[in-house]
Design an enzyme around this catalytic site. Structure first.
Site, PDB file in Angstrom:
ATOM      1  N   HIS A  19      -0.490   1.003   2.339  1.00  0.00           N
ATOM      2  CA  HIS A  19      -0.104  -0.328   2.280  1.00  0.00           C
ATOM      3  C   HIS A  19      -1.254  -0.997   1.540  1.00  0.00           C
ATOM      4  CE1 HIS A  19       1.286  -4.389   4.491  1.00  0.00           C
ATOM      5  NE2 HIS A  19       0.883  -4.463   3.355  1.00  0.00           N
ATOM      6  N   HIS A  21      -1.879  -3.357  -1.763  1.00  0.00           N
ATOM      7  CA  HIS A  21      -1.394  -4.205  -3.054  1.00  0.00           C
ATOM      8  C   HIS A  21      -2.509  -4.145  -4.089  1.00  0.00           C
ATOM      9  CE1 HIS A  21       1.828  -6.284  -0.695  1.00  0.00           C
ATOM     10  NE2 HIS A  21       0.852  -6.015   0.120  1.00  0.00           N
ATOM     11  N   HIS A 199       7.840  -5.803   3.944  1.00  0.00           N
ATOM     12  CA  HIS A 199       7.073  -6.320   4.805  1.00  0.00           C
ATOM     13  C   HIS A 199       7.871  -7.005   5.795  1.00  0.00           C
ATOM     14  CE1 HIS A 199       4.030  -5.718   1.704  1.00  0.00           C
ATOM     15  NE2 HIS A 199       3.059  -6.704   2.408  1.00  0.00           N
ATOM     16  N   GLU A 202       5.195  -9.821   9.932  1.00  0.00           N
ATOM     17  CA  GLU A 202       3.730 -10.211   9.846  1.00  0.00           C
ATOM     18  C   GLU A 202       3.721 -11.656  10.424  1.00  0.00           C
ATOM     19  OE1 GLU A 202       2.318 -10.676   5.718  1.00  0.00           O
ATOM     20  OE2 GLU A 202       0.173 -10.211   6.389  1.00  0.00           O
ATOM     21  N   ASP A 280      -4.278  -3.435   2.906  1.00  0.00           N
ATOM     22  CA  ASP A 280      -3.477  -4.482   2.469  1.00  0.00           C
ATOM     23  C   ASP A 280      -4.190  -5.048   1.106  1.00  0.00           C
ATOM     24  OD1 ASP A 280      -1.350  -6.245   2.582  1.00  0.00           O
ATOM     25  OD2 ASP A 280      -1.970  -7.523   4.117  1.00  0.00           O
ATOM     26  N   ASP A 281      -5.021  -5.981   1.262  1.00  0.00           N
ATOM     27  CA  ASP A 281      -5.748  -6.691  -0.016  1.00  0.00           C
ATOM     28  C   ASP A 281      -7.234  -6.776   0.061  1.00  0.00           C
ATOM     29  OD1 ASP A 281      -3.310  -8.009  -1.314  1.00  0.00           O
ATOM     30  OD2 ASP A 281      -3.101  -8.401   0.573  1.00  0.00           O
TER      31      ASP A 281
HETATM   32  N1  HPA Z   1       2.079 -10.291   3.068  1.00  0.00           N
HETATM   33  C1  HPA Z   1       2.900 -10.501   2.239  1.00  0.00           C
HETATM   34  N2  HPA Z   1       2.685 -10.577   0.915  1.00  0.00           N
HETATM   35  C2  HPA Z   1       1.499 -10.371   0.483  1.00  0.00           C
HETATM   36  C3  HPA Z   1       0.503  -9.725   1.347  1.00  0.00           C
HETATM   37  C4  HPA Z   1       0.484  -9.798   2.664  1.00  0.00           C
HETATM   38  O1  HPA Z   1      -0.073  -9.419   3.462  1.00  0.00           O
HETATM   39  N3  HPA Z   1      -0.362  -9.222   0.295  1.00  0.00           N
HETATM   40  C5  HPA Z   1      -0.021  -9.292  -0.898  1.00  0.00           C
HETATM   41  N4  HPA Z   1       1.271  -9.788  -0.815  1.00  0.00           N
HETATM   42 ZN    ZN Z   2       0.819  -6.361   2.479  1.00  0.00          ZN
END
Ligand code: HPA
Ligand code: ZN
Length: 337
Positions: A19, A21, A199, A202, A280-281
């Site tokens: 996971h 991006h 996703h 969250e 994630d990011d």
């Molecule tokens: N959630 C939803 N969209 C996203 C995320 C995330 O954590 N990171 C990049 N796009």
């Molecule tokens: Zn994500």
């Protein structure tokens, strides 16, 4: 308590990242370098000023800045450099396999061609395979705040390249954009032989996780935190061995949880859910995959066996072949011994 032996175990375990991006690995220094070489004006004076702006109170807050950051990505070389920098960083964390997301609509809507994005990312992934021995899968995400029609158009745009893309995902603003909105495009992607993930849970309710499973027929769930609110859903995740790609530092920075001690990772392990740890990011959330492992291991007092289980789950939940999974899992056990 600091625990050097535990940190050393985390460092040496082979792992997969499921996971990630790729646009979320754009470090502020790279943002400045790309802005300068592409002559794009950005509203920040320094990399430190950029970092200071990364103070988010929810997912949308982050997404607004994340889409702004993408504006500096214009050429194939930009996408190559971005992806290569991530792979080198992943190699340092002993990541042996990556399944990375990209957001084509974040680029094609700015006039950057689909092929430019794909060629740059893929060339770096191929170099990563040859030079860093990191295997990969590439997952194209649909932006859920946009219409299903737009997602369908994106899938059509991807069709000439389909052999070079392994799966589709669903990201961006979750609340108000349930998986059900994308049932038709996911069915079409499934018919094309693509792997499916989304996703869910969250910020959105457990119902979105159910919809992702039932209506999108996904193989795994990205995040999935809020599934824990629904005991029948937990039972189903366990029974069907659905992998959740949890992102602990992201959860803290996007206020999905109050602090790292509230991470659901230990609870999920205890329940028998196939949980994995991911960044994630990383450029926006303060850490790469081993930072995430260390943060949860420390805050939740994870045992060596639990840390090893997380690394095993990362391969078991990947889109690799069964033979490759078995080989990687054997390597995890060897490194753990
Ligand atoms: N959630 C939803 N969209 C996203 C995320 C995330 O954590 N990171 C990049 N796009
Ligand atoms: Zn994500």
């Amino acid at each position: 308590m600091p625990n050097p032996a535990r940190d050393a175990l985390i460092a040496r375990l082979p792992k997969a990242e499921l996971h990630l991006h790729i646009e979320g690995s754009l470090e502020p220094e790279m943002l400045f370098a790309f802005a300068a070489r592409n002559r794009v004006v950005i509203p920040f004076a320094s990399a430190d000023a950029v970092r200071a702006a990364y103070d988010f109170s929810n997912l949308q807050d982050f997404l607004d800045i994340y889409y702004q950051g993408m504006a500096v990505l214009l050429t194939e070389q930009d996408f190559y450099d971005l992806t290569w920098a991530y792979l080198e960083r992943a190699a340092a964390d002993n990541v042996r396999h990556v399944e990375i997301f990209f957001d084509p609509q974040g680029h094609t809507d700015r006039g950057v061609a689909f092929g430019t994005v794909l060629n740059g990312i893929e060339r770096a992934l191929l170099d990563g395979e040859a030079q860093l021995r990191i295997s990969y899968r590439l997952i194209m995400c649909f932006l859920r705040h946009l219409s299903e029609e737009r997602a369908m158009a994106t899938l059509a745009e991807a069709t000439p390249y389909i052999g070079r893309i392994h799966g589709v995902g669903l990201d961006s603003s979750e609340i108000g954009h349930p998986p059900s909105k994308f049932a038709t495009v996911f069915a079409k992607a499934g018919e094309l032989g693509l792997h499916l993930t989304a996703h869910a849970g969250e910020e959105g309710p457990p119902e979105y996780v159910r919809e992702a499973l039932d209506l999108l027929r996904v193989e795994r769930i990205d995040h999935g935190n809020r599934a824990l609110e629904d005991p029948a859903l937990v039972t189903r995740l366990v029974d069907e061995e659905i992998t959740l790609t949890v992102c602990p530092l992201s959860n803290v920075r996007l206020c999905v949880i109050d602090d790292i001690a509230a991470s659901p990772v230990r609870m999920m392990l205890d329940l028998g859910i196939k949980v994995t740890i991911n960044a994630d990011d990383p450029a926006y959330f303060g850490g790469y995959v081993n930072d995430n492992f260390r943060a949860v291991a420390h805050a939740l007092g994870l045992s060596a066996a639990q840390i090893v289980a997380l690394a095993e789950n990362s391969f078991a939940g990947s889109f690799l072949s069964d033979a490759d999974k078995a080989q990687h899992i054997a390597a995890v056990r060897e490194a753990a011994a």
